[in-house]
Design a protein around this motif. Structure first.
Motif, PDB file in Angstrom:
ATOM      1  N   VAL A  32       0.849  -1.186   0.000  1.00 45.49           N
ATOM      2  CA  VAL A  32       0.000   0.000   0.000  1.00 45.49           C
ATOM      3  C   VAL A  32       0.885   1.236   0.000  1.00 45.49           C
ATOM      4  CG1 VAL A  32      -1.792   1.298   1.209  1.00 45.49           C
ATOM      5  CG2 VAL A  32      -1.852  -1.208   1.193  1.00 45.49           C
ATOM      6  N   CYS A  33       0.648   2.137  -0.946  1.00 41.82           N
ATOM      7  CA  CYS A  33       1.478   3.321  -1.127  1.00 41.82           C
ATOM      8  C   CYS A  33       0.687   4.592  -0.818  1.00 41.82           C
ATOM      9  CB  CYS A  33       1.992   3.379  -2.569  1.00 41.82           C
ATOM     10  SG  CYS A  33       2.838   1.877  -3.099  1.00 41.82           S
ATOM     11  N   GLU A  34       1.400   5.677  -0.701  1.00 39.87           N
ATOM     12  CA  GLU A  34       0.784   6.986  -0.442  1.00 39.87           C
ATOM     13  C   GLU A  34      -0.235   7.311  -1.526  1.00 39.87           C
ATOM     14  OE1 GLU A  34       0.359  10.635   1.662  1.00 39.87           O
ATOM     15  OE2 GLU A  34       2.083   9.371   2.096  1.00 39.87           O
ATOM     16  N   ASN A  35      -1.349   7.873  -1.107  1.00 38.64           N
ATOM     17  CA  ASN A  35      -2.354   8.333  -2.057  1.00 38.64           C
ATOM     18  C   ASN A  35      -1.892   9.672  -2.642  1.00 38.64           C
ATOM     19  OD1 ASN A  35      -4.702   9.475  -3.300  1.00 38.64           O
ATOM     20  ND2 ASN A  35      -5.982   8.127  -2.078  1.00 38.64           N
ATOM     21  N   GLU A  36      -1.663   9.699  -3.939  1.00 35.32           N
ATOM     22  CA  GLU A  36      -1.124  10.886  -4.593  1.00 35.32           C
ATOM     23  C   GLU A  36      -2.204  11.757  -5.228  1.00 35.32           C
ATOM     24  OE1 GLU A  36       2.990   8.502  -5.697  1.00 35.32           O
ATOM     25  OE2 GLU A  36       1.878   9.475  -7.302  1.00 35.32           O
TER      26      GLU A  36
END
Length: 517
Positions: free
Chosen positions: A134-138
């Motif tokens: 899960v990655c940062e919401n850009e």
């Protein structure tokens, strides 16, 4: 690539076995894992249907989400991606299917802003025997880390301070260290009511789309929806969203500022951008809209600074602010109820059958299109519910179901906190009013069966008695609020004059005959 400009994104790459999982609110290849994936990479989209059965969602909302996902699928396929598009009742069912066919894969997705979604997705992937990153919401202008550093452990927040910080950090509408025009906001110039001869700029109208028509028919036959099933006006593609943005810049932004708080009968769109729904599913990035509005101010003589700043404040300020406040205060915010409101939402929020013209017109707008603008939401719908004493979670659920741009992270701070003063994390007072505000900022009262100048007696506007009853009912909690002192001086005057008893009796009668309000 579109990325937040306030804060730093931790860079990452995708390996051969990494598969971008694009959620239905992340429909862009301009940021997130998909922006980092090589051409021809596998891409997963899951069209889960179970959530659409939990509430009587607006027909247009479900049509927008599902049609946009399907059009995005086709767009990616045409661009050469190996798109895996799974339709299932639940995400769990789809993930089991995916990992059965792709056991080597690691899914990579941007974090959803809705509370608990990351944990839920991790559990579902694990149950399906797979792996998830899960990655940062850009799809925002600021990062979680940047806000947390700015907040520095605070438990309450002020939007104006946050907005000024965002302006400084982003450089938007700044002249060195100072705001362009010498003022941070021009709210006092954006509260006009248009003259009778003013005509709203034309609303954008998307081209007919076969996918939208087919999806609309499928939604109508598959789900128990609320709202009109007639023409769905919301764009479902990146190209359509860009056309809507350009239409706003050219035709509507010049008139947006002064009339943004006004409400008119049979004029649902006024000069509003109508972009929130497509921004919230990723078809437009908020930063590109902000930059486009800023450029329009500099390059187009018709666009005034108050109009440009008013629009930018909603995106750079308010939208970012409520996103961060939501994650800081959940899960407590969702069940907050500091005024101990327990009343049920009146049925006319669903039927529109009320003699109060302001409510009937606004609910009618929402029924027809899944949309009414921010003042209708705050000062008509939420205002009445707060005065009536509706339990905040129930009103929040109604907004979540009925608006095309509504998601839990959007509605919860706006409805529970701003609309109903249920927590205290940023609202400094209840945003409630008598009929005077509605009469001043709309033409609703002119054709209403109720008299906006009367408080009690037959034909008196319910807003008036409910307003004074609300203040009296919540006096122990609100009297010491310095922003309420003037109002409580009026309460004292009504008490001394013996008016409060008649007001209470009128409210008792309104509650007993709510179906006839």
């Amino acid at each position: 690539m579109h990325q937040p400009t306030v804060g730093t994104i931790r860079e990452y790459t995708l390996g051969d076995d990494d598969v971008p999982w694009v959620l239905g609110t992340h429909l862009t290849e301009r940021c997130g894992p998909l922006a980092r994936a090589p051409d021809g990479n596998r891409v997963l989209l899951i069209e889960a249907h179970g959530f659409a059965r939990r509430l009587p969602y607006h027909h247009h909302k479900l049509t927008l989400v599902f049609a946009a996902m399907r059009r995005f699928r086709d767009r990616l396929s045409d661009a050469g991606y190996n798109v895996i598009y799974l339709k299932a009742e639940t995400f769990g069912d789809a993930l089991e299917t995916f990992f059965a066919e792709h056991p080597d894969a690691t899914l990579v997705t941007m974090r959803s802003p809705s509370y608990g979604s990351e944990r839920r997705f991790r559990d579902l992937v694990a149950d399906a025997g797979g792996d998830l990153r899960v990655c940062e919401n850009e799809l925002f202008v600021s990062t979680r880390g940047a806000f947390d550093e700015w907040a520095d452990g605070a438990e309450t927040f002020t939007h104006e301070q946050f907005y000024r910080w965002m302006r400084r950090e982003s450089g938007v509408l700044m002249d060195g260290e100072d705001p362009v025009g010498g003022e941070w906001n021009f709210d006092d110039q954006n509260r006009e009511f248009p003259p009778e001869e003013w005509e709203a700029p034309p609303a954008p109208s998307p081209e007919p789309d076969v996918v939208v028509e087919e999806t609309a028919a499928w939604v109508e036959s598959t789900f128990d929806t609320w709202g009109s099933t007639e023409e769905v006006r919301w764009p479902v593609t990146r190209e359509g969203a860009r056309d809507h943005l350009e239409h706003f810049l050219e035709h509507r932004l010049p008139a947006f500022g002064p009339y943004q708080d006004a409400m008119r009968t049979d004029d649902w769109e006024m000069a509003h951008s109508l972009l929130s729904a497509v921004i919230n599913i990723g078809l437009l990035h908020p930063l590109e809209v902000i930059k486009a509005v800023e450029t329009a101010y500099h390059d187009r003589d018709a666009v005034s600074l108050p109009s440009a700043e008013g629009c930018i404040r909603q995106l750079l300020g308010w939208r970012e602010f409520v996103r961060h406040v939501y994650r800081q205060t959940m899960p407590e915010l969702a069940s907050a109820n500091q005024l101990e409101a327990t009343a049920s939402l009146p049925d006319f929020y669903w039927t529109g059958e009320t003699g109060m013209n302001c409510l009937a017109e606004t609910i009618g707008d929402v029924y027809d299109r899944g949309y009414a603008h921010h003042i209708q939401r705050l000062m008509v719908l939420a205002n009445f519910a707060t005065l009536w004493g509706v339990e905040p979670r129930e009103l929040n659920e109604w907004f979540h179901a009925t608006y095309v741009d509504a998601y839990h992270w959007v509605t919860t701070p706006n409805v529970v906190e701003m609309g109903q003063y249920a927590h205290g994390v940023f609202a400094t007072k209840p945003y409630v009013s008598s009929a005077n505000y509605v009469d001043r900022m709309s033409d609703y009262c002119a054709d209403c069966r109720y008299d906006s100048d009367e408080t009690t007696g037959e034909g008196a506007c319910p807003f008036n008695a409910l307003y004074w009853d609300f203040l009296a009912r919540n006096e122990a909690k609100l009297r010491d609020n310095h922003r309420m002192r003037l109002m409580y001086s009026h309460v004292d005057a009504k008490r001394e004059a013996g008016d409060l008893e008649a007001i209470r009796e009128h409210v008792v009668d309104l509650r007993a005959n709510v179906d006839d309000v």
